[in-house]
Write an enzyme that holds these catalytic residues in place. Structure first.
Site, mmCIF file in Angstrom:
data_model
loop_
_atom_site.group_PDB
_atom_site.id
_atom_site.type_symbol
_atom_site.label_atom_id
_atom_site.label_comp_id
_atom_site.label_asym_id
_atom_site.label_seq_id
_atom_site.Cartn_x
_atom_site.Cartn_y
_atom_site.Cartn_z
ATOM 1 N N CYS A 260 0.843 -1.191 0.000
ATOM 2 C CA CYS A 260 0.000 0.000 0.000
ATOM 3 C C CYS A 260 0.881 1.245 0.000
ATOM 4 O O CYS A 260 1.965 1.254 0.584
ATOM 5 C CB CYS A 260 -0.895 -0.027 1.233
ATOM 6 S SG CYS A 260 -1.762 1.508 1.559
ATOM 7 N N CYS B 79 1.260 3.956 4.277
ATOM 8 C CA CYS B 79 2.138 3.978 5.460
ATOM 9 C C CYS B 79 3.555 3.568 5.078
ATOM 10 O O CYS B 79 3.871 2.387 5.014
ATOM 11 C CB CYS B 79 1.602 3.031 6.539
ATOM 12 S SG CYS B 79 -0.009 3.500 7.157
ATOM 13 N N TYR C 28 -6.520 30.593 3.347
ATOM 14 C CA TYR C 28 -6.817 29.172 3.076
ATOM 15 C C TYR C 28 -7.539 28.588 4.298
ATOM 16 O O TYR C 28 -7.129 27.581 4.858
ATOM 17 C CB TYR C 28 -5.531 28.391 2.783
ATOM 18 C CG TYR C 28 -4.597 29.055 1.797
ATOM 19 C CD1 TYR C 28 -4.739 28.833 0.428
ATOM 20 C CD2 TYR C 28 -3.565 29.887 2.231
ATOM 21 C CE1 TYR C 28 -3.866 29.441 -0.488
ATOM 22 C CE2 TYR C 28 -2.701 30.496 1.320
ATOM 23 C CZ TYR C 28 -2.862 30.267 -0.028
ATOM 24 O OH TYR C 28 -2.006 30.853 -0.925
ATOM 25 N N CYS D 56 1.664 21.485 5.653
ATOM 26 C CA CYS D 56 1.736 20.022 5.630
ATOM 27 C C CYS D 56 2.863 19.529 4.739
ATOM 28 O O CYS D 56 3.034 18.318 4.562
ATOM 29 C CB CYS D 56 0.397 19.428 5.171
ATOM 30 S SG CYS D 56 -0.055 19.879 3.480
#
Length: 450
Positions: A76, A79, A312, A407
């Site tokens: 995946c 992670c 934002y 982020c």
């Protein structure tokens, strides 16, 4: 050369979580490898200045290596760091932020070390996400599968129970796929633009225990009442349908309609109530959000007299938290649904010293901030960072403080390198919003040069 085998000492991690070693003067990127690993690797792709390789055998493992909890963590794309001790993840993220501030931001290392705090981690770095977007596809045998994209692809790795997500999702996914089978509804195929169901978006409001299921489809769906009844019987408060007819990678379209229950779900942050719609931005980690916003408010240094801009602003979460200690807060956000939610959130919480504008920040801010000067500016841009017009407008307005929430530490460092012409970097606080992944959130305080 491709298929050659080499032995490597892994020295660091890339921004994507790949281990980095060196051989013959070239960087070798090895997925799944950790700093401290000594391993035998096979070259899978060779370019002029770097290569990619796969692990053949770990000869001597890193002291920070652990067995991943999730059986599909290596397949995946979600992670990247489950095979790394959590304490080591936090240390790497702290150093990663510092390295980018130095290399991209152009700050001296001693200054970076002085202003950057240790990462705010989690006591329990699992089951923290309140939102998940599951692509829906057909496997080779025509079976419906839901899960997550494999790394660097749109191939879906089946997953019904993501360990960083909610344990409630599995039942909801099964309910939707059972409805699809019963009504002969096929998953969307992005190769030929056929099929109907594209994604299943699930949102949870942790403080109120409310859940929304948003079905993303290429057009209207059959037996919507049957699906809604099935989902509502699972304890869901909101069932909505989002229509996305585009051929691109954007998950959500612009047309959303209510199928059953509430149009929105509601959550709480710092005793404030917030409405969350399908397309609204809302922080995915409620535990760490409290820490992040708390630090942003502390950095703002408000005394009740300041005029604040929140750029934002999303659904107004930071805006309304700031309003308690500000004279007035102005929020700007490009997503219309989010602005409507923000205005509703202000009304619900009885907060009147705020105003919201819908549109691109780079188009609205330059004229607005000339008419109404800012004492403090808070900005929380998307991953791509701030438009240069936004940074220029902020610097021209000369607010005393700029609080930057980010982020992506790379675009943060880039934007800070521009802002440092007018502002000193006082403090950087990394917050681990995304344990088990390479993601790291930061909140920075900048003070205008005197």
């Amino acid at each position: 050369m491709k298929n050659d085998e080499i032995e490597l000492q892994i020295e660091d991690l890339s921004i994507n979580g790949d281990g980095i070693g060196h051989a013959d003067g070239k960087a070798i990127f090895v997925p799944g490898a950790l700093p401290g690993d000594y391993l035998r690797a096979g070259i899978t792709k060779e370019l002029r200045s770097y290569s990619f390789a796969r692990i053949i055998k770990i000869i001597s493992p890193s002291a920070d290596r652990v067995e991943p909890r999730c059986p599909i963590s290596s397949k995946c794309g979600g992670c990247q760091l489950q095979n790394m001790k959590y304490e080591a993840q936090l240390l790497w993220k702290e150093n990663h932020v510092k390295d980018l501030l130095e290399r991209v931001g152009g700050f001296e290392r001693d200054e970076v070390d002085r202003v950057t705090g240790h990462v705010f981690g989690m006591e329990e770095p699992w089951r923290y996400r309140n939102k998940a977007q599951y692509p829906v596809r057909s496997d080779r045998d025509g079976n419906i599968v839901t899960g997550f994209y494999a790394r660097h692809s749109h191939r879906v790795v089946p997953c019904h129970d993501c360990l960083i997500g909610s344990d409630k999702d599995q039942k909801l996914l099964d309910t939707v796929t059972s409805w699809m089978k019963r009504n002969h509804v096929r998953p969307y195929d992005e190769n030929n633009n056929k099929g109907l169901i594209r994604h299943i978006l699930i949102r949870h409001a942790v403080q109120t225990n409310e859940t929304m299921v948003c079905l993303v489809a290429a057009s209207n769906i059959p037996d919507a009442d049957g699906l809604s009844k099935d989902l509502m019987s699972c304890g869901v408060e909101s069932v909505v349908l989002n229509i996305n007819k585009t051929k691109g990678n954007v998950i959500l379209g612009y047309d959303t309609k209510l199928l059953a229950g509430q149009e929105k779900i509601f959550d709480k942050i710092k005793n404030l109530s917030f409405a969350i719609s399908a397309r609204s931005f809302y922080q995915v980690n409620p535990v760490q959000t409290e820490k992040l916003y708390g630090k942003a408010i502390e950095f703002a240094g408000l005394t009740g007299l300041q005029n604040v801009y929140d750029l934002y602003c999303g659904t107004g979460t930071i805006t309304l938290c700031l309003a308690e200690k500000a004279a007035h807060v102005t929020g700007i956000e490009i997503v219309d649904d989010a602005v409507r939610d923000a205005k509703e959130n202000a009304r619900r919480n009885g907060i009147r010293n705020v105003s919201f504008y819908a549109g691109a920040v780079e188009k609205i801010l330059p004229d607005l901030i000339k008419k109404k000067k800012a004492d403090v500016v808070v900005m929380d841009p998307p991953r791509k960072g701030c438009d240069i017009k936004v940074l220029e407008a902020v610097m021209e307005s000369k607010p005393d403080r700029v609080i930057y929430v980010s982020c992506d530490p790379a675009t943060l460092a880039r934007d800070l390198s521009i802002m440092k012409r007018e502002y000193d970097l006082k403090e950087v606080q990394p917050v681990d919003m995304f344990p088990e992944t390479v993601g790291i959130e930061n909140v920075c305080c900048m003070i205008r040069k005197k």
